[in-house]
Design a protein around this motif. Structure first.
Motif, mmCIF file in Angstrom:
data_model
loop_
_atom_site.group_PDB
_atom_site.id
_atom_site.type_symbol
_atom_site.label_atom_id
_atom_site.label_comp_id
_atom_site.label_asym_id
_atom_site.label_seq_id
_atom_site.Cartn_x
_atom_site.Cartn_y
_atom_site.Cartn_z
ATOM 1 N N VAL A 55 3.865 5.723 -5.479
ATOM 2 C CA VAL A 55 3.840 5.712 -6.948
ATOM 3 C C VAL A 55 2.856 6.769 -7.449
ATOM 4 C CG1 VAL A 55 3.111 4.380 -8.970
ATOM 5 C CG2 VAL A 55 4.609 3.338 -7.266
ATOM 6 N N ARG A 56 1.668 6.830 -6.834
ATOM 7 C CA ARG A 56 0.682 7.846 -7.230
ATOM 8 C C ARG A 56 1.222 9.242 -6.995
ATOM 9 N NH1 ARG A 56 -2.792 3.990 -4.924
ATOM 10 N NH2 ARG A 56 -2.802 5.090 -2.906
ATOM 11 N N ARG A 57 1.919 9.422 -5.878
ATOM 12 C CA ARG A 57 2.502 10.743 -5.576
ATOM 13 C C ARG A 57 3.506 11.137 -6.651
ATOM 14 N NH1 ARG A 57 7.331 12.123 -3.953
ATOM 15 N NH2 ARG A 57 7.642 14.135 -2.910
ATOM 16 N N ASN A 58 4.389 10.219 -7.000
ATOM 17 C CA ASN A 58 5.407 10.525 -8.001
ATOM 18 C C ASN A 58 4.783 10.764 -9.375
ATOM 19 O OD1 ASN A 58 7.458 10.262 -6.120
ATOM 20 N ND2 ASN A 58 7.822 8.106 -6.575
ATOM 21 N N ALA A 59 3.731 10.001 -9.693
ATOM 22 C CA ALA A 59 3.047 10.193 -10.977
ATOM 23 C C ALA A 59 2.368 11.557 -11.033
ATOM 24 C CB ALA A 59 2.032 9.077 -11.199
ATOM 25 N N LEU A 60 1.782 11.989 -9.923
ATOM 26 C CA LEU A 60 1.149 13.308 -9.870
ATOM 27 C C LEU A 60 2.184 14.416 -10.036
ATOM 28 C CD1 LEU A 60 -1.489 12.823 -7.030
ATOM 29 C CD2 LEU A 60 -1.946 13.232 -9.454
ATOM 30 N N ARG B 140 0.833 -1.209 0.000
ATOM 31 C CA ARG B 140 0.000 0.000 0.000
ATOM 32 C C ARG B 140 0.864 1.254 0.000
ATOM 33 N NH1 ARG B 140 -3.025 -2.664 4.044
ATOM 34 N NH2 ARG B 140 -2.160 -1.226 5.608
ATOM 35 N N LYS C 222 2.746 14.758 -13.626
ATOM 36 C CA LYS C 222 1.601 15.425 -14.245
ATOM 37 C C LYS C 222 1.673 16.928 -14.031
ATOM 38 C CE LYS C 222 -3.463 15.396 -14.348
ATOM 39 N NZ LYS C 222 -4.696 14.808 -13.765
ATOM 40 N N GLY D 240 2.245 1.774 -3.448
ATOM 41 C CA GLY D 240 1.210 2.284 -4.338
ATOM 42 C C GLY D 240 0.945 3.764 -4.120
ATOM 43 N N ALA D 241 0.887 4.179 -2.845
ATOM 44 C CA ALA D 241 0.643 5.583 -2.541
ATOM 45 C C ALA D 241 1.787 6.462 -3.039
ATOM 46 C CB ALA D 241 0.452 5.778 -1.038
ATOM 47 N N VAL E 242 7.892 4.002 -10.999
ATOM 48 C CA VAL E 242 7.553 5.153 -11.840
ATOM 49 C C VAL E 242 8.541 5.286 -12.995
ATOM 50 C CG1 VAL E 242 7.373 7.673 -11.886
ATOM 51 C CG2 VAL E 242 6.358 6.387 -10.008
#
Length: 264
Positions: free
Chosen positions: A22-27, A16, A30, A19-20, A120
């Motif tokens: 990864v989302r932070r780095n992807a944002l 988890r 963006k 995953g969190a 990422v």
């Protein structure tokens, strides 16, 4: 406040956390699309440069299309190498900006921060490889083996590129500045890249240099990807590439995690 020991965090919680992050780095990507310029533009520049500047000299004038099938698989290895280098620069920059100070107080596994970065960057590597192959097809790249040859070549490049990221993470955690990381990386990468079979066949090289290229992991990867796409013996080069990837990961991943714990 300090984070609990990593050993107390179970696999599910660790997943988890990854995953969190990864989302932070992807944002972050963006919000800062310019950070994708290297993954989007460099493959285009490299393949055009090598095909039209060096292709005629190597394959003969007017035969640049033949060179496309030689150099494109090699550039897959080079692309992974350049993306891997960016990981070390990025993690060094994160420490300078104080990003890692926030992670220090969070109850997360230290390794999850590094693994999330690698996940990422693998995504960025796949984007860069897709663009490279797209340009290759536009320039005349042909798949001369089965439909599985190309995905196998891409997968092998990703596995080896992911192993290299641990080297650059360790370098980024060790050097004082991002410029130092880039300088040391280029000092090592230039001989590895040009002393390999990425750009030219090694048959015309001097014996001492050919011996170096035979043991160069980038040559093994380039030859494996090339034979998976064009046909030819693949067993030796594939197993050598996987062996290099495993050895690099086993040696450098624990060192990188230990260095990260020490710094945080």
């Amino acid at each position: 406040m300090t984070a609990p020991a990593e050993g107390r965090i179970g696999p599910r919680a660790n997943a988890r956390h990854i995953g969190a992050l990864v989302r932070r780095n992807a944002l972050q990507i963006k919000q800062d699309p310019e950070s994708m310029f290297d993954a989007v533009l460099m493959p285009i520049v490299f393949i055009l440069l090598f095909v039209y500047v060096f292709g005629g000299a190597i394959a003969g004038k007017g035969n640049q299309q033949d060179y496309v099938n030689h150099v494109t698989p090699g550039l897959m290895a080079m692309t992974g190498l350049n993306i891997a280098m960016a990981v070390g620069v990025g993690i060094n920059d994160d420490f300078k900006k104080g990003v890692m100070d926030r992670f220090r107080t969070m109850p997360i596994a230290r390794s999850s921060v590094l693994v999330a970065k690698i996940v990422v960057e693998i995504g960025r590597m796949l984007i860069a490889t897709t663009i490279l192959l797209g340009m290759g097809f536009l320039l005349g790249l042909e798949i001369k083996t089965s439909a599985l040859g190309l995905p196998a070549a891409v997968g092998l490049s990703v596995v080896f590129g992911a192993s290299l990221m641990w080297i650059f993470i360790l370098l980024g955690l060790t050097m004082k500045t991002a410029q130092a990381v880039q300088g040391v990386a280029m000092l090592v990468l230039m001989p590895l890249q040009f002393g390999s079979s990425i750009f030219v066949p090694t048959a015309t090289m001097p014996d001492w240099l050919k011996t170096f290229t035979d043991y160069n992991p980038l040559s093994n990867l380039a030859d494996a990807a090339r034979n998976l796409i064009n046909g030819g013996p693949v067993a030796h080069s594939v197993w050598m590439t996987l062996a290099w990837a495993a050895a690099i990961t086993v040696v450098t991943a624990p060192l990188a995690v230990a260095r990260f714990r020490k710094k945080t």
